[in-house]
Design a protein around this motif. Sequence first.
Motif, PDB file in Angstrom:
ATOM      1  N   GLU A 253      22.460   6.555  61.604  1.00 36.99           N
ATOM      2  CA  GLU A 253      21.198   6.005  60.825  1.00 36.99           C
ATOM      3  C   GLU A 253      21.522   4.496  60.436  1.00 36.99           C
ATOM      4  O   GLU A 253      22.544   4.140  59.972  1.00 36.99           O
ATOM      5  N   ARG A 254      20.385   3.677  60.535  1.00 37.78           N
ATOM      6  CA  ARG A 254      20.689   2.226  60.096  1.00 37.78           C
ATOM      7  C   ARG A 254      19.294   1.885  59.286  1.00 37.78           C
ATOM      8  O   ARG A 254      18.323   2.195  59.843  1.00 37.78           O
ATOM      9  N   LEU A 255      19.694   1.197  58.527  1.00 40.03           N
ATOM     10  CA  LEU A 255      18.490   0.487  57.627  1.00 40.03           C
ATOM     11  C   LEU A 255      18.630  -1.004  57.327  1.00 40.03           C
ATOM     12  O   LEU A 255      19.636  -1.520  57.346  1.00 40.03           O
ATOM     13  N   ILE A 256      17.485  -1.599  57.582  1.00 36.25           N
ATOM     14  CA  ILE A 256      17.471  -3.131  57.317  1.00 36.25           C
ATOM     15  C   ILE A 256      16.539  -3.299  56.243  1.00 36.25           C
ATOM     16  O   ILE A 256      15.300  -2.836  56.219  1.00 36.25           O
ATOM     17  N   LYS A 257      16.985  -4.109  55.218  1.00 34.71           N
ATOM     18  CA  LYS A 257      16.052  -4.405  54.046  1.00 34.71           C
ATOM     19  C   LYS A 257      16.199  -5.705  53.612  1.00 34.71           C
ATOM     20  O   LYS A 257      17.116  -6.558  53.899  1.00 34.71           O
ATOM     21  N   ILE A 258      15.158  -6.280  53.036  1.00 33.38           N
ATOM     22  CA  ILE A 258      15.072  -7.590  52.316  1.00 33.38           C
ATOM     23  C   ILE A 258      14.355  -7.342  50.889  1.00 33.38           C
ATOM     24  O   ILE A 258      13.852  -6.236  50.752  1.00 33.38           O
ATOM     25  N   SER A 259      14.781  -8.264  50.105  1.00 33.84           N
ATOM     26  CA  SER A 259      14.799  -8.306  48.562  1.00 33.84           C
ATOM     27  C   SER A 259      13.251  -9.150  48.298  1.00 33.84           C
ATOM     28  O   SER A 259      13.613 -10.498  48.245  1.00 33.84           O
ATOM     29  N   PRO A 260      12.075  -8.458  48.326  1.00 33.89           N
ATOM     30  CA  PRO A 260      10.935  -9.695  48.035  1.00 33.89           C
ATOM     31  C   PRO A 260      11.075 -10.481  46.622  1.00 33.89           C
ATOM     32  O   PRO A 260      10.520 -11.580  46.805  1.00 33.89           O
ATOM     33  N   PHE A 261      11.726  -9.768  45.665  1.00 31.86           N
ATOM     34  CA  PHE A 261      11.620 -10.770  44.486  1.00 31.86           C
ATOM     35  C   PHE A 261      12.596 -11.747  44.547  1.00 31.86           C
ATOM     36  O   PHE A 261      12.293 -12.774  43.662  1.00 31.86           O
ATOM     37  N   HIS A 262      13.422 -11.928  45.308  1.00 36.21           N
ATOM     38  CA  HIS A 262      14.426 -13.175  45.593  1.00 36.21           C
ATOM     39  C   HIS A 262      13.647 -14.418  45.916  1.00 36.21           C
ATOM     40  O   HIS A 262      14.204 -15.375  45.688  1.00 36.21           O
TER      41      HIS A 262
ATOM     42  N   GLU B 111      22.231  -1.160  55.778  1.00 37.61           N
ATOM     43  CA  GLU B 111      22.862   0.359  55.343  1.00 37.61           C
ATOM     44  C   GLU B 111      23.183   1.120  56.716  1.00 37.61           C
ATOM     45  O   GLU B 111      22.083   1.030  57.332  1.00 37.61           O
ATOM     46  N   LYS B 112      24.358   1.410  56.681  1.00 35.60           N
ATOM     47  CA  LYS B 112      24.565   2.410  57.679  1.00 35.60           C
ATOM     48  C   LYS B 112      25.215   3.688  57.171  1.00 35.60           C
ATOM     49  O   LYS B 112      26.018   3.688  56.479  1.00 35.60           O
ATOM     50  N   SER B 113      25.052   4.675  57.887  1.00 25.00           N
ATOM     51  CA  SER B 113      25.659   5.885  57.392  1.00 25.00           C
ATOM     52  C   SER B 113      27.170   6.263  57.882  1.00 25.00           C
ATOM     53  O   SER B 113      27.520   5.549  58.939  1.00 25.00           O
ATOM     54  N   MET B 114      27.741   6.820  57.205  1.00 20.58           N
ATOM     55  CA  MET B 114      29.305   6.865  57.439  1.00 20.58           C
ATOM     56  C   MET B 114      29.349   8.496  58.053  1.00 20.58           C
ATOM     57  O   MET B 114      28.773   8.936  58.933  1.00 20.58           O
ATOM     58  N   LYS B 115      30.358   9.362  56.943  1.00 17.33           N
ATOM     59  CA  LYS B 115      30.135  10.743  57.114  1.00 17.33           C
ATOM     60  C   LYS B 115      29.578  11.369  55.765  1.00 17.33           C
ATOM     61  O   LYS B 115      29.515  10.865  54.828  1.00 17.33           O
ATOM     62  N   SER B 116      29.069  12.609  55.975  1.00 18.74           N
ATOM     63  CA  SER B 116      28.815  13.446  54.989  1.00 18.74           C
ATOM     64  C   SER B 116      27.501  12.280  54.286  1.00 18.74           C
ATOM     65  O   SER B 116      26.798  11.951  55.126  1.00 18.74           O
ATOM     66  N   ASP B 117      27.512  12.504  53.005  1.00 16.75           N
ATOM     67  CA  ASP B 117      26.672  11.782  52.255  1.00 16.75           C
ATOM     68  C   ASP B 117      27.054  10.275  51.702  1.00 16.75           C
ATOM     69  O   ASP B 117      26.407   9.808  50.733  1.00 16.75           O
ATOM     70  N   TYR B 118      27.901   9.821  52.323  1.00 19.50           N
ATOM     71  CA  TYR B 118      28.369   8.311  52.108  1.00 19.50           C
ATOM     72  C   TYR B 118      27.734   7.488  52.946  1.00 19.50           C
ATOM     73  O   TYR B 118      27.840   7.701  54.229  1.00 19.50           O
ATOM     74  N   THR B 119      27.496   6.138  52.476  1.00 17.22           N
ATOM     75  CA  THR B 119      26.905   5.024  53.374  1.00 17.22           C
ATOM     76  C   THR B 119      27.631   3.794  52.795  1.00 17.22           C
ATOM     77  O   THR B 119      28.060   3.601  51.615  1.00 17.22           O
ATOM     78  N   LEU B 120      27.506   2.878  53.673  1.00 19.27           N
ATOM     79  CA  LEU B 120      27.947   1.370  53.303  1.00 19.27           C
ATOM     80  C   LEU B 120      26.638   0.651  53.555  1.00 19.27           C
ATOM     81  O   LEU B 120      25.914   0.484  54.439  1.00 19.27           O
TER      82      LEU B 120
ATOM     83  N   LEU C  66      29.173   0.881  48.206  1.00 22.86           N
ATOM     84  CA  LEU C  66      29.778   2.148  48.833  1.00 22.86           C
ATOM     85  C   LEU C  66      28.817   3.425  48.066  1.00 22.86           C
ATOM     86  O   LEU C  66      29.021   3.390  46.848  1.00 22.86           O
ATOM     87  N   ARG C  67      27.722   3.667  48.896  1.00 26.31           N
ATOM     88  CA  ARG C  67      26.922   4.644  48.218  1.00 26.31           C
ATOM     89  C   ARG C  67      27.055   6.089  48.425  1.00 26.31           C
ATOM     90  O   ARG C  67      27.589   6.508  49.610  1.00 26.31           O
ATOM     91  N   LYS C  68      26.999   6.940  47.428  1.00 24.75           N
ATOM     92  CA  LYS C  68      26.980   8.189  47.329  1.00 24.75           C
ATOM     93  C   LYS C  68      25.924   8.994  47.098  1.00 24.75           C
ATOM     94  O   LYS C  68      25.472   8.765  46.095  1.00 24.75           O
ATOM     95  N   TYR C  69      25.305   9.640  48.031  1.00 24.48           N
ATOM     96  CA  TYR C  69      24.109  10.197  47.749  1.00 24.48           C
ATOM     97  C   TYR C  69      24.056  11.569  47.145  1.00 24.48           C
ATOM     98  O   TYR C  69      24.799  12.453  47.865  1.00 24.48           O
ATOM     99  N   VAL C  70      23.759  11.670  45.808  1.00 20.59           N
ATOM    100  CA  VAL C  70      24.096  12.862  45.238  1.00 20.59           C
ATOM    101  C   VAL C  70      22.748  13.923  45.068  1.00 20.59           C
ATOM    102  O   VAL C  70      22.843  15.034  44.736  1.00 20.59           O
ATOM    103  N   LEU C  71      21.443  13.465  45.488  1.00 18.32           N
ATOM    104  CA  LEU C  71      20.396  14.372  45.386  1.00 18.32           C
ATOM    105  C   LEU C  71      19.327  13.530  46.670  1.00 18.32           C
ATOM    106  O   LEU C  71      19.069  12.609  46.442  1.00 18.32           O
ATOM    107  N   ASN C  72      18.913  14.699  47.401  1.00 18.12           N
ATOM    108  CA  ASN C  72      17.904  14.223  48.313  1.00 18.12           C
ATOM    109  C   ASN C  72      16.632  14.484  47.806  1.00 18.12           C
ATOM    110  O   ASN C  72      16.254  15.212  47.132  1.00 18.12           O
ATOM    111  N   CYS C  73      15.838  13.235  47.983  1.00 19.27           N
ATOM    112  CA  CYS C  73      14.185  13.217  47.493  1.00 19.27           C
ATOM    113  C   CYS C  73      13.393  14.241  48.133  1.00 19.27           C
ATOM    114  O   CYS C  73      12.323  14.723  47.680  1.00 19.27           O
TER     115      CYS C  73
END
Length: 203
Positions: free
Chosen positions: A21-30, A41-50, A77-84
């Motif tokens: 999975e890959r995400l592309i994002k922009i910040s509108p308020f900037h 943002e790209k997934s790594m292994k398990s529930d970690y992403t960069l 370095l993001r760790k997802y702790v709860l799925n929405c």
Amino acid sequence: MKRTTLFIIALLSLTTLNAQERLIKISPFHFADATFNISVEKSMKSDYTLNFSGGVHLLEDGWDARDEKGVTSEIQLRKYVLNCKNSESYLNGIYVAPFAQISYFRMHDIYRNWIYEYDDVTGDYVGSFLEETNVNASSKSGQAGVVMGVQYIMSDVILVDFFLGGGVQYAVESGNRDRYNDIGSRFYTGVMPKIGFNVGVKL
């Protein structure tokens, strides 16, 4: 600016990597701060992403001779702790993320101040004149801290990403800005809050 362009190209090239999975994002308020900020943002292994992000600040005002330029880059370095929701995506939910950021900023401006003169004996007003000061300053800063956030992917395509937290910033300043303190956090050393909001798409 060349380094910034190369950084953004490298950032976008991450989307060609073979990842689940890959995400592309922009910040509108900037945009209100004359800054373009993009994240990948790209997934790594398990529930970690960069999450990599880069920004370019550019402001030129010919009327006031105001000129500002800056670049920034950040990694989380993001760790997802709860799925929405009931989803196999690791990029959808509540996360905690340590981050590190480096920035460079330089500015030029003309500060104008009216000086009023009075007679020392009578105290009467005798005249005034305009004092103009050319201000040139630059700052190199580094920041590190932790944020917590929530990212929600709608219809498996569109996403919103909101986070808040804080960290410590250290800035090295040069120039003659010491009399003028209206440039904000770019020249600040100390503890700082961090709030962000992004919109984007899932690839």
